[in-house]
Design a protein around this motif. Structure first.
Motif, PDB file in Angstrom:
ATOM      1  N   ASN A 106      34.257  38.083   6.520  1.00 15.33           N
ATOM      2  CA  ASN A 106      34.808  38.678   7.748  1.00 15.33           C
ATOM      3  C   ASN A 106      34.603  40.183   7.552  1.00 15.33           C
ATOM      4  O   ASN A 106      35.204  40.770   6.654  1.00 15.33           O
ATOM      5  N   ALA A 135      43.743  44.389  18.886  1.00 18.08           N
ATOM      6  CA  ALA A 135      44.554  43.241  18.454  1.00 18.08           C
ATOM      7  C   ALA A 135      45.634  43.756  17.510  1.00 18.08           C
ATOM      8  O   ALA A 135      45.454  44.770  16.841  1.00 18.08           O
ATOM      9  N   GLU A 147      37.400  33.363  16.902  1.00 18.24           N
ATOM     10  CA  GLU A 147      38.310  34.494  17.110  1.00 18.24           C
ATOM     11  C   GLU A 147      38.244  35.062  18.513  1.00 18.24           C
ATOM     12  O   GLU A 147      37.154  35.338  19.025  1.00 18.24           O
ATOM     13  N   ARG A 148      39.419  35.283  19.058  1.00 20.65           N
ATOM     14  CA  ARG A 148      39.539  36.042  20.311  1.00 20.65           C
ATOM     15  C   ARG A 148      38.848  37.383  20.122  1.00 20.65           C
ATOM     16  O   ARG A 148      39.039  38.043  19.101  1.00 20.65           O
ATOM     17  N   MET A 190      46.940  42.550  14.672  1.00 17.53           N
ATOM     18  CA  MET A 190      46.817  42.437  13.210  1.00 17.53           C
ATOM     19  C   MET A 190      45.543  41.721  12.841  1.00 17.53           C
ATOM     20  O   MET A 190      44.961  40.990  13.633  1.00 17.53           O
ATOM     21  N   CYS A 191      45.139  41.926  11.607  1.00 15.61           N
ATOM     22  CA  CYS A 191      43.979  41.243  11.057  1.00 15.61           C
ATOM     23  C   CYS A 191      44.201  41.140   9.549  1.00 15.61           C
ATOM     24  O   CYS A 191      44.312  42.165   8.876  1.00 15.61           O
ATOM     25  N   GLY A 192      44.311  39.925   9.053  1.00 14.87           N
ATOM     26  CA  GLY A 192      44.630  39.718   7.638  1.00 14.87           C
ATOM     27  C   GLY A 192      43.522  40.171   6.709  1.00 14.87           C
ATOM     28  O   GLY A 192      43.748  40.942   5.766  1.00 14.87           O
ATOM     29  N   ASN A 193      42.291  39.701   6.976  1.00 14.99           N
ATOM     30  CA  ASN A 193      41.181  40.141   6.125  1.00 14.99           C
ATOM     31  C   ASN A 193      40.936  41.634   6.324  1.00 14.99           C
ATOM     32  O   ASN A 193      40.586  42.347   5.383  1.00 14.99           O
ATOM     33  N   THR A 201      49.318  38.052  14.650  1.00 11.80           N
ATOM     34  CA  THR A 201      48.616  37.907  15.925  1.00 11.80           C
ATOM     35  C   THR A 201      48.728  36.436  16.334  1.00 11.80           C
ATOM     36  O   THR A 201      49.268  35.614  15.591  1.00 11.80           O
ATOM     37  N   VAL A 244      35.851  38.118  19.414  1.00 12.00           N
ATOM     38  CA  VAL A 244      34.706  38.169  18.489  1.00 12.00           C
ATOM     39  C   VAL A 244      33.814  36.935  18.648  1.00 12.00           C
ATOM     40  O   VAL A 244      32.608  37.034  18.862  1.00 12.00           O
ATOM     41  N   CYS A 267      38.938  34.006   8.501  1.00 14.52           N
ATOM     42  CA  CYS A 267      39.995  34.696   9.235  1.00 14.52           C
ATOM     43  C   CYS A 267      41.286  34.583   8.435  1.00 14.52           C
ATOM     44  O   CYS A 267      41.768  33.468   8.173  1.00 14.52           O
ATOM     45  N   GLY A 268      41.836  35.703   8.033  1.00 11.87           N
ATOM     46  CA  GLY A 268      43.006  35.707   7.150  1.00 11.87           C
ATOM     47  C   GLY A 268      44.267  35.202   7.820  1.00 11.87           C
ATOM     48  O   GLY A 268      44.957  34.313   7.299  1.00 11.87           O
ATOM     49  N   THR A 269      44.574  35.762   8.998  1.00  5.10           N
ATOM     50  CA  THR A 269      45.780  35.288   9.688  1.00  5.10           C
ATOM     51  C   THR A 269      45.576  33.838  10.158  1.00  5.10           C
ATOM     52  O   THR A 269      46.538  33.061  10.232  1.00  5.10           O
ATOM     53  N   PHE A 306      43.500  48.420  14.819  1.00  8.87           N
ATOM     54  CA  PHE A 306      42.464  47.391  14.730  1.00  8.87           C
ATOM     55  C   PHE A 306      41.886  47.020  16.098  1.00  8.87           C
ATOM     56  O   PHE A 306      42.629  46.746  17.038  1.00  8.87           O
ATOM     57  N   ASN A 308      43.445  33.108  19.294  1.00 11.80           N
ATOM     58  CA  ASN A 308      42.478  32.756  18.248  1.00 11.80           C
ATOM     59  C   ASN A 308      42.616  31.253  18.022  1.00 11.80           C
ATOM     60  O   ASN A 308      43.706  30.691  18.195  1.00 11.80           O
ATOM     61  N   ASN A 345      38.804  44.472  17.924  1.00 14.06           N
ATOM     62  CA  ASN A 345      37.782  43.433  17.808  1.00 14.06           C
ATOM     63  C   ASN A 345      36.415  43.988  18.213  1.00 14.06           C
ATOM     64  O   ASN A 345      36.318  45.030  18.879  1.00 14.06           O
TER      65      ASN A 345
HETATM   66  N1  API Z   1      40.024  38.064  11.402  1.00 15.21           N
HETATM   67  C1  API Z   1      41.387  38.497  11.450  1.00 15.21           C
HETATM   68  C2  API Z   1      42.146  38.135  12.696  1.00 15.21           C
HETATM   69  C3  API Z   1      41.674  38.888  13.894  1.00 15.21           C
HETATM   70  C4  API Z   1      42.426  38.478  15.113  1.00 15.21           C
HETATM   71  C5  API Z   1      41.811  39.009  16.370  1.00 15.21           C
HETATM   72  N2  API Z   1      40.516  38.413  16.637  1.00 15.21           N
HETATM   73  C6  API Z   1      42.768  38.869  17.549  1.00 15.21           C
HETATM   74  O1  API Z   1      42.312  39.122  18.683  1.00 15.21           O
HETATM   75  O2  API Z   1      43.956  38.560  17.374  1.00 15.21           O
HETATM   76  C7  API Z   1      42.116  38.088  10.193  1.00 15.21           C
HETATM   77  O3  API Z   1      41.498  38.050   9.119  1.00 15.21           O
HETATM   78  O4  API Z   1      43.328  37.849  10.241  1.00 15.21           O
END
Ligand code: API
Length: 264
Positions: A12, A69, A200-201, A71-74, A149, A203, A209-211, A61, A182, A63
């Motif tokens: 990611n 968005a 992913e929303r 939050m994004c975990g990764n 998120t 993307v 995707c971490g979250t 953050f 997502n 997209n």
């Molecule tokens: N890739 C991200 C999450 C992105 C979420 C984003 N696409 C949204 O619109 O909420 C992760 O590692 O958590």
């Protein structure tokens, strides 16, 4: 010219820009340009470092399509490596303000190099579990929750049979999700291992995707009794999720890819 660095966490990938030393506006259109894989640098998302009055540092953050968005975990794991390696904060634990709340991060060094980051995603808020929705004459049982998120999680028997782009897109845009969602499909390998693919929303299909990994671990522990500490196998690598009391911890590798100047 905008100075940037690029990182990935299990595939990611993110552009990170230091907003403490560079001033620029219109983050949304910058994200769209810089994340473009043909006309830009290419990434799933863009992160900006800003100062915070709620935590030690702030992460903004966007997209790849220019939508913001929470939050994004990764992304947060990559952001933590950027912060530590650039000596913005030199502690092994620190807090980061995001739109999804203040998150705790803990970095892990191997031979003095930051290789792994563990983050605390806080307390999940479940919207519904196993709600039946019909798409193209097939009933899907979907579970939706907020963990930094919004994520929707669906168990399937065989991930290879899922047309992710088609069905991911349709679930993302269901009218029960006014802000979209997502979407994660998962297969249970055993009580300690889940295999997950994510749409992913903002993307589309990403390698990890971490979250989404965290959301899947939470829903699977409720529905399938899988363990509260599990390995999540995503296309781009493996993440570990552990649920302890009201906190969800996400751990995994992070890598620096390159540094440069974007013509903007
Ligand atoms: N890739 C991200 C999450 C992105 C979420 C984003 N696409 C949204 O619109 O909420 C992760 O590692 O958590």
């Amino acid at each position: 010219m905008i100075e940037f660095e690029k990182f990935h966490g299990t595939g990611n990938d993110f552009i990170i820009i230091n907003g403490l030393t560079q001033n620029f506006y219109k983050y949304s259109s910058l994200a769209k340009s810089i994340c473009d894989r043909n006309y830009g640098v290419g990434a799933d998302g863009m992160l900006i470092v800003e100062s915070s009055n709620k935590a030690e540092i702030k992460m903004i953050f966007y997209n790849a399509d220019g939508s913001e968005a929470p939050m994004c975990g990764n992304g947060l794991r990559c952001f933590s490596k950027f912060i530590y390696d650039n000596e913005i904060i030199r502690d092994k634990k620190f807090t980061v303000e995001t739109l999804g709340g203040v998150m705790e991060v803990e970095i892990k060094l191997i031979h003095n190099t930051l290789k792994h980051v563990k983050i605390n995603l806080g307390n999940p808020k479940i919207n519904f579990i196993n709600k039946e929705v019909e798409i193209d004459n097939i009933i899907y049982k979907i579970s939706t929750l907020f963990i930094g998120t919004i994520h929707t999680v669906i168990k399937v028997e065989n991930l290879e049979k899922i047309p992710l782009e088609d069905i991911g897109n349709k679930i993302e845009n269901l009218n029960i999700f006014p802000k979209k969602t997502n979407v994660n499909f998962y297969e249970v390998i055993d009580e300690n291992n889940l295999k997950v693919i994510t749409w992913e929303r903002g993307v589309g299909k990403t390698l990890s995707c971490g979250t989404g990994a965290a959301a899947t671990a939470i829903i699977s522990s409720i529905l399938n009794n899988t363990n509260t500490k599990v390995n999540i196998h995503m296309i781009g690598g493996e993440l570990e999720v552990e649920v302890i009391d009201n906190s969800v911890y996400l751990t995994g590798p992070v890598d620096f890819i390159c540094k440069g100047y974007f013509n903007y």
